[in-house]
Design a protein around this motif. Structure first.
Motif, PDB file in Angstrom:
ATOM      1  N   PRO A 101       1.044  -1.329   0.021  1.00 40.31           N
ATOM      2  CA  PRO A 101      -0.060   0.033  -0.072  1.00 40.31           C
ATOM      3  C   PRO A 101       0.629   1.202  -0.089  1.00 40.31           C
ATOM      4  O   PRO A 101       0.248   2.394  -0.526  1.00 40.31           O
ATOM      5  CB  PRO A 101      -0.756  -0.230   1.286  1.00 40.31           C
ATOM      6  CG  PRO A 101      -0.046  -1.020   1.980  1.00 40.31           C
ATOM      7  CD  PRO A 101       0.537  -2.110   1.257  1.00 40.31           C
ATOM      8  N   ARG A 102       2.046   1.182   0.280  1.00 41.88           N
ATOM      9  CA  ARG A 102       2.897   2.405   0.325  1.00 41.88           C
ATOM     10  C   ARG A 102       2.952   3.054  -0.915  1.00 41.88           C
ATOM     11  O   ARG A 102       2.898   4.235  -0.952  1.00 41.88           O
ATOM     12  CB  ARG A 102       4.426   2.102   0.808  1.00 41.88           C
ATOM     13  CG  ARG A 102       4.619   1.667   2.317  1.00 41.88           C
ATOM     14  CD  ARG A 102       5.857   1.548   2.494  1.00 41.88           C
ATOM     15  NE  ARG A 102       6.933   2.566   2.268  1.00 41.88           N
ATOM     16  CZ  ARG A 102       7.199   3.556   3.319  1.00 41.88           C
ATOM     17  NH1 ARG A 102       6.608   3.341   4.634  1.00 41.88           N
ATOM     18  NH2 ARG A 102       7.741   4.460   3.132  1.00 41.88           N
ATOM     19  N   ASP A 103       3.258   2.450  -2.010  1.00 42.16           N
ATOM     20  CA  ASP A 103       3.146   2.883  -3.283  1.00 42.16           C
ATOM     21  C   ASP A 103       1.656   3.669  -3.662  1.00 42.16           C
ATOM     22  O   ASP A 103       1.749   4.873  -4.204  1.00 42.16           O
ATOM     23  CB  ASP A 103       3.452   1.941  -4.390  1.00 42.16           C
ATOM     24  CG  ASP A 103       5.062   1.098  -4.215  1.00 42.16           C
ATOM     25  OD1 ASP A 103       5.526   2.006  -3.636  1.00 42.16           O
ATOM     26  OD2 ASP A 103       4.911   0.113  -4.524  1.00 42.16           O
ATOM     27  N   GLN A 104       0.700   2.911  -3.190  1.00 47.09           N
ATOM     28  CA  GLN A 104      -0.455   3.729  -3.865  1.00 47.09           C
ATOM     29  C   GLN A 104      -0.789   4.958  -2.921  1.00 47.09           C
ATOM     30  O   GLN A 104      -1.454   5.805  -3.404  1.00 47.09           O
ATOM     31  CB  GLN A 104      -1.787   2.470  -3.608  1.00 47.09           C
ATOM     32  CG  GLN A 104      -1.470   1.400  -4.501  1.00 47.09           C
ATOM     33  CD  GLN A 104      -2.564   0.610  -4.366  1.00 47.09           C
ATOM     34  OE1 GLN A 104      -3.862   0.423  -4.508  1.00 47.09           O
ATOM     35  NE2 GLN A 104      -2.087  -0.912  -3.849  1.00 47.09           N
ATOM     36  N   ILE A 105      -0.468   4.749  -1.337  1.00 50.54           N
ATOM     37  CA  ILE A 105      -0.450   5.921  -0.780  1.00 50.54           C
ATOM     38  C   ILE A 105       0.366   7.015  -1.396  1.00 50.54           C
ATOM     39  O   ILE A 105      -0.249   8.355  -1.277  1.00 50.54           O
ATOM     40  CB  ILE A 105      -0.144   5.566   0.738  1.00 50.54           C
ATOM     41  CG1 ILE A 105      -1.317   4.460   1.355  1.00 50.54           C
ATOM     42  CG2 ILE A 105      -0.196   6.702   1.674  1.00 50.54           C
ATOM     43  CD1 ILE A 105      -0.771   4.025   2.570  1.00 50.54           C
TER      44      ILE A 105
END
Length: 406
Positions: free
Chosen positions: A251-255
């Motif tokens: 989720p880091r990339d999407q955040i």
């Protein structure tokens, strides 16, 4: 009155609507009742005719066979009702009142209750602090997915709605006060959400959606809801949330794509112990995934609200450690980042009156956010099956026809 109908757990994957005794002002022996509670007198109690009673994800854990719940346990801890009888010790609650029932039972007399810690009352469960209706290891108070239900310590526990007609008009919203709205709000509040916060909520089930509504009510600048289920993510987007599909990876990339940075101020775990992995591991159960991910993406000095359920006994755990609630947490990461954690049952009475006022004054539409869907009591097995299949709905049972379900 002599009869009652209720929803009972009959084994993994099976619920049935059964005939069960009409409540009395005494706790009787039965499935899940702690022997020390058998025969307990309840002169301080009230008997309710159930107006609405909801299917909860916590019920679903039991129905999947993921707890030590005994067969025959009458389910249901999200109860709204009309008072039809009161015990001789009840002074303020009256017959005819329409009331919300906090899912956690509290005596109002012990040290914890007096300190506002109603989720861990010391007097209602002989086994350990804390109790709830129709739930495993919670003392054996009979569940409220039924036509009638007994509520102990009525003057203390029950939240009376100020106007009957107004309450029935808004009943699909008000029924969420028994659990998921306060629980979701507690997750956001204990994560430190405030004006301008960015918040990541793991799980787009009803509690996660309620946490998102709570975060919006608290003034969050950006509310990001994560899940594997596209229908549930679409439901989150329907009231202004951003979403992350964790089946697509970390989720880091999407955040970062959403916020410009790969972290948030506040994190909420609305998934619990049946969490799955992310990305390529999304089909595999990995119970520590959500907590470890939240520690990774929450900014240093932030906080995690953890309303998602964790248990001490899980027969279906992925390994021996998980079967007793032991998870491989990256506590060192949390410590290094000075993160705060809040776990356990939501103390519903800390929030339910204020959230009731927000509903009555049209500041929030929680039923719409969680897609509240009324069904009959007899339809409960279908509701459980569809909810377990990932339906983006909050099923509300209508045992006595107040909601007009058909």
């Amino acid at each position: 009155m002599s009869g009652n109908r209720a929803v009972a757990y009959k084994g993994p994957g099976v619920v049935e609507v059964i005939d069960t005794p009409y409540p009395e002002f005494e706790l009787k022996d039965g499935p899940g009742v702690n022997p020390a509670n058998v025969g307990r007198k309840v002169p301080h109690g009230a008997i309710l005719k159930t107006v609405a009673t909801n299917i909860c994800g916590s019920d679903q854990h039991m129905v999947r066979g993921r707890t030590t719940a005994p067969e025959g346990l009458v389910l249901g801890h999200e109860i709204t009702g009309e008072v039809i009888e009161v015990g001789p010790g009840v002074e303020f609650i009256k017959v005819g009142d329409i009331v919300s029932v906090p899912f956690n039972i509290a005596c109002g007399r012990c040290r914890n209750c007096k300190e506002g810690k109603t989720g861990i009352c010391l007097n209602v469960n002989p086994e350990r602090p804390g109790s709830a209706y129709g739930y495993v290891d919670m003392g054996g108070w009979v569940g409220g997915q039924a036509e009638y239900v007994l509520v102990p310590y009525a003057d203390w526990n029950l939240l009376k709605f100020p106007d009957r007609d107004q309450a029935l008009e808004k009943i699909l919203d008000l029924t969420m006060l028994s659990d998921i709205f306060p629980t979701g709000f507690h997750g956001a509040y204990s994560a430190g959400v405030g004006p301008g916060s960015t918040v990541y909520i793991a799980g787009a089930g009803p509690v996660g959606l309620a946490a998102a509504v709570g975060a919006q009510l608290l003034g969050a600048a950006a509310v990001i809801v994560a899940d594997l289920n596209e229908d549930r993510l679409a439901q989150a987007r329907s009231f202004g949330c951003e979403t992350v599909d964790v089946s697509k990876g970390d989720p880091r990339d999407q955040i970062e794509q959403l916020l410009g940075v790969p972290e948030v101020d506040c994190g909420v775990d609305a998934v619990g112990f049946e969490a799955r992995g992310h990305g390529e591991d999304a089909s595999t159960e990995a119970p520590a995934t959500v907590l470890n991910s939240l520690m990774d993406i929450t900014a240093a000095g932030g906080a995690l609200g953890i309303p998602g359920l964790y248990v001490t006994g899980d027969p279906g755990g992925v390994d021996e450690a998980a079967k007793v609630g032991s998870l491989s947490l990256r506590l060192g990461l949390g410590w290094a980042k000075s993160l705060s954690f809040t776990t356990g049952q939501c103390p519903v009475m800390k929030y339910n009156r204020q959230l009731m006022m927000a509903i009555l004054h049209d500041k929030v539409q929680i039923a719409k956010a969680v897609k509240a869907t009324a069904i009959t009591l007899e339809d409960a097995p279908r509701g459980y099956a569809e909810f377990d299949g990932g339906a983006a709905k909050k099923y509300v049972l209508d045992p006595n026809g107040y909601l007009g379900a058909s």
